[in-house]
Structures are given as structure tokens and as C-alpha cells.
Design an enzyme around this catalytic site. Sequence first.
Site, PDB file in Angstrom:
ATOM      1  N   HIS A  42      -1.427 -24.758  10.907  1.00 59.28           N
ATOM      2  CA  HIS A  42      -1.533 -24.343   9.611  1.00 59.28           C
ATOM      3  C   HIS A  42      -2.348 -25.264   9.027  1.00 59.28           C
ATOM      4  O   HIS A  42      -2.148 -25.131   7.882  1.00 59.28           O
ATOM      5  CB  HIS A  42      -0.008 -25.096   9.125  1.00 59.28           C
ATOM      6  CG  HIS A  42       0.948 -24.912   8.063  1.00 59.28           C
ATOM      7  ND1 HIS A  42       0.986 -23.866   6.965  1.00 59.28           N
ATOM      8  CD2 HIS A  42       1.013 -26.383   7.385  1.00 59.28           C
ATOM      9  CE1 HIS A  42       1.591 -24.167   5.909  1.00 59.28           C
ATOM     10  NE2 HIS A  42       1.284 -25.321   5.789  1.00 59.28           N
TER      11      HIS A  42
ATOM     12  N   ARG B  51      -2.474 -16.075  10.594  1.00 61.97           N
ATOM     13  CA  ARG B  51      -3.209 -17.368  10.310  1.00 61.97           C
ATOM     14  C   ARG B  51      -3.999 -18.043  11.579  1.00 61.97           C
ATOM     15  O   ARG B  51      -3.368 -18.265  13.031  1.00 61.97           O
ATOM     16  CB  ARG B  51      -2.237 -18.267   9.964  1.00 61.97           C
ATOM     17  CG  ARG B  51      -2.956 -19.593   9.728  1.00 61.97           C
ATOM     18  CD  ARG B  51      -1.774 -20.583   9.237  1.00 61.97           C
ATOM     19  NE  ARG B  51      -1.550 -21.206  10.838  1.00 61.97           N
ATOM     20  CZ  ARG B  51      -0.067 -21.610  11.060  1.00 61.97           C
ATOM     21  NH1 ARG B  51       0.468 -21.075  10.472  1.00 61.97           N
ATOM     22  NH2 ARG B  51       0.646 -21.551  12.049  1.00 61.97           N
TER      23      ARG B  51
ATOM     24  N   TYR C 173       4.577 -23.268  19.845  1.00 55.80           N
ATOM     25  CA  TYR C 173       5.522 -22.266  18.982  1.00 55.80           C
ATOM     26  C   TYR C 173       5.452 -21.211  18.737  1.00 55.80           C
ATOM     27  O   TYR C 173       5.947 -20.152  18.245  1.00 55.80           O
ATOM     28  CB  TYR C 173       6.020 -22.691  17.449  1.00 55.80           C
ATOM     29  CG  TYR C 173       5.113 -22.716  16.192  1.00 55.80           C
ATOM     30  CD1 TYR C 173       4.129 -22.033  15.825  1.00 55.80           C
ATOM     31  CD2 TYR C 173       4.139 -24.291  16.549  1.00 55.80           C
ATOM     32  CE1 TYR C 173       3.161 -21.981  15.193  1.00 55.80           C
ATOM     33  CE2 TYR C 173       3.439 -24.101  15.293  1.00 55.80           C
ATOM     34  CZ  TYR C 173       2.926 -23.130  14.521  1.00 55.80           C
ATOM     35  OH  TYR C 173       2.058 -23.684  13.691  1.00 55.80           O
TER      36      TYR C 173
END
Length: 388
Positions: free
Chosen positions: A285, A281, A294
Amino acid sequence: MTVESTAARKTTRRSSGTKRTASASVKKGPGAEPELVQLLTPEGERVQHPDYDIDLSADELRGLYRDMVLTRRFDAEATALQRQGELGLWASLLGQEAAQIGSGRALRDDDYVFPTYREHGVAWCRGVDPTNLLGMFRGVNHGGWDPSSNNFHLYTIVLGSQTLHATGYAMGIAKDGADSAVLAYFGDGASSQGDVNESFVFSAVYNAPVVFFCQNNQWAISEPIEKQTRVPLYQRARGFGFPGVRVDGNDVLACLAVTRSALERARRGEGPTLIEAFTYRMAAHTTSDDPTRYRRDTEREAWEAKDPILRLKAYMENEGHADAAFFEELEAESEALGKHVREVVRAMPVPEHMAMFDNVYADGHALVDEERAQYADYQASFAGGEAE
């Protein structure tokens, strides 16, 4: 603006150029490449696989490339619209175009798809007007398309529940004697949900003609894959009694070949298959997420070198399957699509407030009727009879 693609659904003739046999690589430690099915390397070199191979014409290759480019352009426009306040939220598919276009083009018209909320490329393959995908994210409808018109179900926000829907539907068509198949999409995070595992149990026991397509994009929001599972996801299928296969999710040819094989297996009455598309990805998100909190930039940069669009472009250019005129025309079509999406979204009418209760159940529902009445009272409590 049409959403039809030039990508054919059947193979015809062998592509020119020399292929070499791909050797499976086994993951031996952190950072090692996983064992997977690959037909097109990140450098754009065509390779063979002993169990999965595919022969595509130049027209078909250009069609797959067009699908991926236009899907990415639509996705980028939707992200920009959300940043401009035109959409409430958007879940980008950036980096996952090959997984979705490859699997989507493996389907027959009579097959049925159960998506999550990120399958914009699969929707494109099924002929769903891309602007219809945006109505839900703008808050003006519950989905915007009739699932039966394209055999493409409405987007599912609840993680994993669509796999149960897919399994039940597949069991139904099997009892009806149809030879069609069902394709259910979910992500690596959803693979931990009870619904997904329950669907594996039922599909295996009842030999349902369903293919489970897991897009492992490495992150369940901020949770990395190594904190979600101790074994590769595709190996879970063995415990339920059906085969699993891991495919290079950034290789559109491999995704097409593997999904086509799994769907044919389902149609023959041989039961379910789990496909793990190993991809990444590239974006957040959703637009409410900040991936810089992160994950490292170096991780993204490593995956940028495996870009699904660039590798197919390199292959087509090296083999003479596309010229400069093709890419220029596609660029113009891409810009036209972006302009069309902007205009349609901004012109979407604001629905009447009570319309949200319509078309939820085919024959009505007592709870919905109660909620409708409560909301009507709420609206009537404001001056002028409606909340601003």
C-alpha cells in the site's frame, strides 16, 4: 529531462490485425472473472466491444507503451529512494499503469484532475515534472507544483475528500458555461467514505460534468474488496442516478476508450459517470506496509500474468507496431530518467523551517498565524535558536 509523451490524444486510423468481438463474462462465483470492458486480452490479443472501441495508430500505441514504461521506472526509483532513506514514504502504483495512463491520456488540456496520492501516471500525462511529486514525500514542500499550470490538483492524503472538491469544481465550471470536464480519482477503500457518497449525491442532483475514476486494486491496505462491498463498485452509481461501468484496469486501450467516452458525456451536459478500473496493487500500500502479512503470493502471481505493460508489448510485437530498436531506445531513456530522478532528489535543498507556514492560504489565516508563532517560540527554545 522532458515529461512530454509521444502518445497522441486523438485517434487516427485503424490498427492492423484481426480483432474479435469480446464477450462479456459475468461473475458467477469466487474466482470467476468479472464482467468488464476489455479491448486487449492478457495475452495481447486485440478484441472489440460493442459499446467501447478505439482505433490507434502505431505511433499512439508506442506512446502509450512509453508512458507506462517510464512511469513504472520512475515509481521503482522512488521506492528505492525511500528504502535508502531519501524519502519519508512512497505509495507505489506498480500494476496500475494502464488505468492511470489510459485515463490520463483521455483528458483534454482544459479538463481538470483531482488525484489522491498514487496518481503518478496521471501526473505524467498532465506534464507535471515527476521529481516535483517527490518533494512532498521528502518533506521539503507542500506539493511542488502549481495546480493551475497543468490542471492537476495537489495530491490529497485525506481519503475521498478530493471527490467533493472535484464535484464543486465541476458544478462551478458548468455555471461558467465551459465545456470542459473534471476527473476525480479514488480507490476502492475510499469508496466507503462518506465524502465520496456525498459527492455522488451532489454531482447527480446538479448534473455536474465530473467522471469518478475508482481504481479498484483489490486491497484497502489490508482489507480485501470482498469485505468492503457486497456488490461490484460500479453498480453503486445506479443508486445515485447515473451510469457506472467496470473496465479492465490492466488494459490501457479499454481505460482510454471508456474514460474518453465518459468525459465526452460529461461535456455534453449529461452528468457524472462512475468508472471502476478493475486492477491490482502489485506492491505494498505504501512503503510502510508489508503485504506478505495479509495476502498470498499465488494471488500476486495470478495478476502478474495480466501485467498491463507486457500485454501491450505482446500486441505491438505481434502486429509489427514496434521493433527491437524502439525497445532498446526506451530502455536507455528509462535508465536516464532513473538517474535524473536520483540526482534531483538528493540535491533538493532543505527549506527554512518556518517556510511550512507559507502558501497555505492565499490571504492568510488566523490559526496558521497562531501556529507559526507557537513554532517560532519552540525553535527559539533551543540553543542557537533552532532545533537540530
